[in-house]
Design a protein around this motif. Structure first.
Motif, PDB file in Angstrom:
ATOM      1  N   LEU A 118      -6.384  -4.888   0.921  1.00  0.00           N
ATOM      2  CA  LEU A 118      -7.177  -4.903   2.159  1.00  0.00           C
ATOM      3  C   LEU A 118      -6.611  -5.870   3.185  1.00  0.00           C
ATOM      4  O   LEU A 118      -6.480  -5.542   4.360  1.00  0.00           O
ATOM      5  CB  LEU A 118      -8.627  -5.279   1.843  1.00  0.00           C
ATOM      6  CG  LEU A 118      -9.372  -4.370   0.861  1.00  0.00           C
ATOM      7  CD1 LEU A 118     -10.788  -4.878   0.652  1.00  0.00           C
ATOM      8  CD2 LEU A 118      -9.387  -2.931   1.362  1.00  0.00           C
ATOM      9  N   ASN A 167       0.809  -1.217   0.000  1.00  0.00           N
ATOM     10  CA  ASN A 167       0.000   0.000   0.000  1.00  0.00           C
ATOM     11  C   ASN A 167       0.841   1.266   0.000  1.00  0.00           C
ATOM     12  O   ASN A 167       0.383   2.320  -0.448  1.00  0.00           O
ATOM     13  CB  ASN A 167      -0.952   0.010   1.194  1.00  0.00           C
ATOM     14  CG  ASN A 167      -2.149  -0.892   0.974  1.00  0.00           C
ATOM     15  OD1 ASN A 167      -2.406  -1.345  -0.140  1.00  0.00           O
ATOM     16  ND2 ASN A 167      -2.881  -1.170   2.041  1.00  0.00           N
ATOM     17  N   SER A 177      -8.018   6.817   2.911  1.00  0.00           N
ATOM     18  CA  SER A 177      -7.889   7.089   1.481  1.00  0.00           C
ATOM     19  C   SER A 177      -9.253   7.135   0.798  1.00  0.00           C
ATOM     20  O   SER A 177      -9.542   8.033  -0.004  1.00  0.00           O
ATOM     21  CB  SER A 177      -7.011   6.007   0.834  1.00  0.00           C
ATOM     22  OG  SER A 177      -6.935   6.180  -0.568  1.00  0.00           O
ATOM     23  N   VAL A 211      -6.483   2.481   4.549  1.00  0.00           N
ATOM     24  CA  VAL A 211      -7.325   2.377   3.351  1.00  0.00           C
ATOM     25  C   VAL A 211      -8.605   3.185   3.532  1.00  0.00           C
ATOM     26  O   VAL A 211      -9.058   3.875   2.612  1.00  0.00           O
ATOM     27  CB  VAL A 211      -7.650   0.901   3.045  1.00  0.00           C
ATOM     28  CG1 VAL A 211      -8.584   0.785   1.841  1.00  0.00           C
ATOM     29  CG2 VAL A 211      -6.370   0.108   2.782  1.00  0.00           C
ATOM     30  N   GLN A 220      -5.685  -0.372  -3.485  1.00  0.00           N
ATOM     31  CA  GLN A 220      -5.180  -0.665  -2.143  1.00  0.00           C
ATOM     32  C   GLN A 220      -5.446  -2.127  -1.771  1.00  0.00           C
ATOM     33  O   GLN A 220      -6.508  -2.678  -2.089  1.00  0.00           O
ATOM     34  CB  GLN A 220      -5.827   0.246  -1.110  1.00  0.00           C
ATOM     35  CG  GLN A 220      -5.458   1.715  -1.265  1.00  0.00           C
ATOM     36  CD  GLN A 220      -4.060   2.044  -0.772  1.00  0.00           C
ATOM     37  OE1 GLN A 220      -3.813   2.174   0.425  1.00  0.00           O
ATOM     38  NE2 GLN A 220      -3.119   2.174  -1.705  1.00  0.00           N
ATOM     39  N   GLN A 274      -3.261   5.599  -4.743  1.00  0.00           N
ATOM     40  CA  GLN A 274      -4.311   5.687  -3.726  1.00  0.00           C
ATOM     41  C   GLN A 274      -5.604   5.029  -4.168  1.00  0.00           C
ATOM     42  O   GLN A 274      -6.414   4.639  -3.324  1.00  0.00           O
ATOM     43  CB  GLN A 274      -4.582   7.150  -3.369  1.00  0.00           C
ATOM     44  CG  GLN A 274      -3.673   7.696  -2.279  1.00  0.00           C
ATOM     45  CD  GLN A 274      -4.308   8.856  -1.533  1.00  0.00           C
ATOM     46  OE1 GLN A 274      -5.162   9.551  -2.060  1.00  0.00           O
ATOM     47  NE2 GLN A 274      -3.887   9.066  -0.296  1.00  0.00           N
ATOM     48  N   GLU A 323      -3.761  -0.802   8.979  1.00  0.00           N
ATOM     49  CA  GLU A 323      -3.864  -0.786   7.519  1.00  0.00           C
ATOM     50  C   GLU A 323      -5.303  -0.592   7.057  1.00  0.00           C
ATOM     51  O   GLU A 323      -5.556   0.045   6.034  1.00  0.00           O
ATOM     52  CB  GLU A 323      -3.268  -2.070   6.927  1.00  0.00           C
ATOM     53  CG  GLU A 323      -1.760  -2.147   7.056  1.00  0.00           C
ATOM     54  CD  GLU A 323      -1.082  -0.874   6.569  1.00  0.00           C
ATOM     55  OE1 GLU A 323      -1.308  -0.482   5.404  1.00  0.00           O
ATOM     56  OE2 GLU A 323      -0.351  -0.254   7.351  1.00  0.00           O
TER      57      GLU A 323
END
Length: 465
Positions: free
Chosen positions: A183, A173, A353, A350, A181, A178, A346
């Motif tokens: 997951l 990532n 973003s 995400v 991404q 952007q 994380e």
């Protein structure tokens, strides 16, 4: 003091100055900064003493274990020419993904990475849970699910021990765009494939109510459920070896995004066409949605679905435009028995973003909404035309079953036999067989396909929306 002694002193001073200058230069070279990658994915700078090496030392992938993993990723496909790598463009999601995998040295190259994808989304289509399987570099010298150790590794004398796995999500990532991404990831056994082990796929197609009759659309959508021949509701991709158009739809619904909108009549309410199936044909979901939009406009009755699925009476697809691409999302790929490794930090990365993308899009949508309302307050009249079908709308609507039809399946097969992309031969039981010809560019094997019946079998990868 004699002249010879003076000259000797001057020579020694010059030599001293020269040596001091060389020492300064060497001290500057010795402060070469090296960047190391820690196990947590962060980078740390250190000083390496000595002369700067002229060549970068090649990374030795053979010294590291490999791990077969599933990666689950989300992407906004609006700016890309589709998910899969293409010959005529590098603007694809898959191209960006492999750039990141190579940059982080998680793979040596694509050819040796044992890569499979769950679906191939088309240009402009997004995904919330696309899944791929691939072999990545690992830190697990003590073994584990999906781990392949380097040759000649002696587990009994292993001094590295069991450490935490490389932070795959964080590493990727930080170098991905952007709008693409990762997951989470899951360890899987070597034989596991995102392509062949997927139990089902779910698509969402979002649309505003407008002047559509969503009750009629919901009735029509239910008729897609079951196992049917969808040749009239897809793009027949015969040139790529797809000769079998029977697919199973597990569920198909049209419902409001918000439960309180069930009894509402607001034209700005949003709805979703949700469809879950084992596999999908090329452009199948967008063709299915296009017909639902015709039903919603009361240009076709819900039983048009039954007519199009009756390939005995309607063996050729009527000519009609697909629904546009940008509202379509591959929302979920379903697998049994996977343990997804999720990291809260994380997920938040995400989420942040996506919130940035949403804020920008939502503000723009409300700016447009207020402008539309302002013009309506001045006496303007909004169009009732559906804006989610490609092409321009004709003034006089022509019913689907009265339109010119596309070529039949047999005609398409004959066309590609002449081109050399398909070949005919007689099978063991005297039935005619069709297989990929010598000019078939996009295949790595030659699977034989029976065409003696209306629905021949196919073993190649189903091409999805």
């Amino acid at each position: 003091m004699s002249e010879s002694l003076k000259r000797r002193i001057e020579a020694l001073e010059a030599e001293l100055e020269k040596l001091q200058s060389q020492l300064k230069e060497e001290a500057g070279d010795g402060d070469e900064t090296m960047t190391d990658c820690r196990s947590d994915g962060s980078t740390v700078s250190s000083k390496k003493e000595g002369k700067k090496s002229g060549k970068e030392r090649p990374f030795d992938f053979t010294a590291h274990p490999r791990r077969h993993v599933a990666l689950r990723l989300a992407y906004l496909g609006w700016a890309y020419q589709g998910f899969a790598v293409q010959e005529n463009t590098d603007n694809t999601v898959e191209a960006r993904l492999f750039e990141a995998l190579l940059k982080t040295r998680l793979i040596k190259d694509r050819q040796s990475s044992n890569y499979h994808r769950c679906g191939r989304t088309d240009k402009g289509v997004s995904a919330f849970s696309q899944v791929i399987t691939i072999d990545l570099r690992s830190s697990q010298f003590c073994g584990g699910p999906g781990i392949t150790l380097p040759e000649n590794t002696d587990l009994s004398s292993n001094t590295k021990g069991c450490t935490s796995e490389l932070p795959y999500v964080k590493m990727l990532n930080r170098v991905l765009p952007q709008d693409i991404q990762i997951l989470d990831w899951a360890p899987v056994e070597q034989g596991f494939s995102a392509r062949f082990d997927c139990q089902s796929r779910t698509y969402h197609y979002y649309f505003p109510r407008g002047s559509l009759d969503v009750v009629l659309m919901a009735d029509a959508a239910k008729r897609y459920e079951g196992t049917h021949d969808f040749r009239n509701l897809c793009k027949m991709d015969v040139g790529n070896g797809v000769l079998q158009f029977e697919r199973t739809i597990l569920s198909a619904t049209v419902k409001p995004l918000q439960p309180q909108q069930v009894s509402s009549t607001d034209q700005w309410d949003f709805f979703v066409f949700e469809i879950k199936g084992l596999a999908f044909l090329y452009h199948q979901v967008r063709c299915m949605m296009a017909v639902l939009l015709l039903v919603g406009q009361k240009l076709e009755a819900p039983d048009i679905i039954d007519e199009l699925l009756d390939v005995k009476n309607n063996p050729r697809k009527p000519q009609y435009s697909m629904a546009v691409d940008y509202p379509l999302v591959l929302y979920n790929c379903h697998f049994d028995g996977l343990t997804w490794q999720t990291e809260a930090d994380e997920v938040n990365h995400v989420l942040s973003s996506l919130q940035q993308h949403w804020t920008q899009s939502a503000v723009r949508a409300h700016v447009l909404h207020r402008m539309i309302q302002g013009l309506e307050e001045r006496g303007g009249v909004s169009s009732n035309h559906c804006l989610l079908i490609e092409g321009s709308r004709r003034k006089n609507y022509r019913p689907l079953l009265e339109r010119p039809c596309c070529e039949s399946l047999e005609s398409r097969i004959n066309h590609f036999v002449k081109k050399g992309r398909l070949e005919r031969e007689e099978g063991e039981n005297g039935e005619e067989m069709v297989h990929r010809g010598k000019k078939f560019k996009h295949s790595h094997n030659s699977s034989s396909l029976s065409v003696s019946s209306e629905m021949p079998k196919l073993t190649s990868d189903p091409k999805t929306d």
